[in-house]
Design a protein around this motif. Structure first.
Motif, PDB file in Angstrom:
ATOM      1  N   ALA A  74     -19.576 -14.197  -9.417  1.00 32.32           N
ATOM      2  CA  ALA A  74     -20.599 -13.765 -10.008  1.00 32.32           C
ATOM      3  C   ALA A  74     -21.649 -15.092  -8.644  1.00 32.32           C
ATOM      4  N   LEU A  75     -21.170 -16.500  -9.545  1.00 33.26           N
ATOM      5  CA  LEU A  75     -21.578 -17.323  -9.205  1.00 33.26           C
ATOM      6  C   LEU A  75     -21.680 -17.672  -7.696  1.00 33.26           C
ATOM      7  N   MET A  76     -20.803 -17.251  -7.402  1.00 31.19           N
ATOM      8  CA  MET A  76     -21.121 -17.446  -5.410  1.00 31.19           C
ATOM      9  C   MET A  76     -21.419 -16.187  -4.765  1.00 31.19           C
ATOM     10  N   THR A  77     -21.790 -15.269  -5.461  1.00 31.26           N
ATOM     11  CA  THR A  77     -22.137 -14.372  -4.503  1.00 31.26           C
ATOM     12  C   THR A  77     -23.956 -14.147  -4.996  1.00 31.26           C
ATOM     13  N   ARG A  78     -24.447 -15.102  -5.862  1.00 33.90           N
ATOM     14  CA  ARG A  78     -25.690 -15.144  -6.629  1.00 33.90           C
ATOM     15  C   ARG A  78     -26.354 -13.992  -7.476  1.00 33.90           C
ATOM     16  N   SER A  79     -25.227 -13.748  -8.421  1.00 34.02           N
ATOM     17  CA  SER A  79     -25.900 -12.843  -8.924  1.00 34.02           C
ATOM     18  C   SER A  79     -26.132 -12.861 -10.515  1.00 34.02           C
ATOM     19  N   ALA A  80     -26.365 -12.837 -11.150  1.00 32.85           N
ATOM     20  CA  ALA A  80     -27.502 -13.202 -12.425  1.00 32.85           C
ATOM     21  C   ALA A  80     -25.973 -12.667 -13.423  1.00 32.85           C
ATOM     22  N   LEU A  81     -25.006 -11.967 -12.957  1.00 27.14           N
ATOM     23  CA  LEU A  81     -24.196 -11.779 -13.833  1.00 27.14           C
ATOM     24  C   LEU A  81     -22.743 -12.890 -14.601  1.00 27.14           C
ATOM     25  N   ALA A  82     -22.843 -13.739 -13.626  1.00 26.37           N
ATOM     26  CA  ALA A  82     -22.558 -15.399 -13.590  1.00 26.37           C
ATOM     27  C   ALA A  82     -22.684 -15.331 -14.986  1.00 26.37           C
ATOM     28  N   ARG A  83     -23.795 -15.699 -15.516  1.00 29.79           N
ATOM     29  CA  ARG A  83     -23.913 -15.770 -17.147  1.00 29.79           C
ATOM     30  C   ARG A  83     -23.978 -15.882 -17.641  1.00 29.79           C
TER      31      ARG A  83
END
Length: 142
Positions: A74-83
């Motif tokens: 998710a971080l690599m796809t720049r998604s806020a779901l990463a957090r």
């Protein structure tokens, strides 16, 4: 209503995202080794409680590793779901570590040095959460 502008992240953002994804892959690989070869890797004299671990422990382990990997992706796809995924990974990790350290005889048998790996994993998970917050504040993920 303010418009949110997505900023272009610096190159080191991608390196950090790649490191988080590789860390998640390493966790999934460790889980797969545990699931497939746990009794073989840790024979009974060295690990007398490995067969006594409950089924839910394996499920929590899978959720810990899976959410860490998905958080890196998710971080690599720049998604806020990463957090959120990194938070879930930390929560699962805390349950897993608490059970291992308090519900099994690992500390009396192997000593307090067994705390080093769980503390390292918790620190890395905390760093991933911090970085996801940092990236969101700078507009790199949304």
């Amino acid at each position: 209503m303010a418009a949110y502008i997505r900023q272009r992240p610096p190159r080191w953002f991608w390196l950090t995202g790649l490191a988080a994804t590789l860390w998640g892959l390493l966790g999934v690989f460790a889980f797969l080794l545990y699931a497939a070869y746990g009794a073989i890797l840790f024979p009974a004299p060295a690990d007398p409680f490995s067969d006594a671990l409950p089924t839910w422990f394996g499920i929590v382990y899978a959720c810990t590793a899976g959410s860490a990997l998905l958080g890196g992706i998710a971080l690599m796809t720049r998604s806020a779901l990463a957090r959120l995924l990194f938070l879930a990974s930390l929560a699962f990790l805390l349950v897993q570590s608490a059970y291992l350290l308090l519900g099994t005889p690992v500390v009396p048998q192997f000593g307090w040095s067994t705390l080093l790996v769980p503390l390292l994993l918790i620190a890395v998970a905390g760093g991933e959460i911090w970085f996801a917050d940092y990236a969101r504040r700078h507009g790199w993920i949304c």
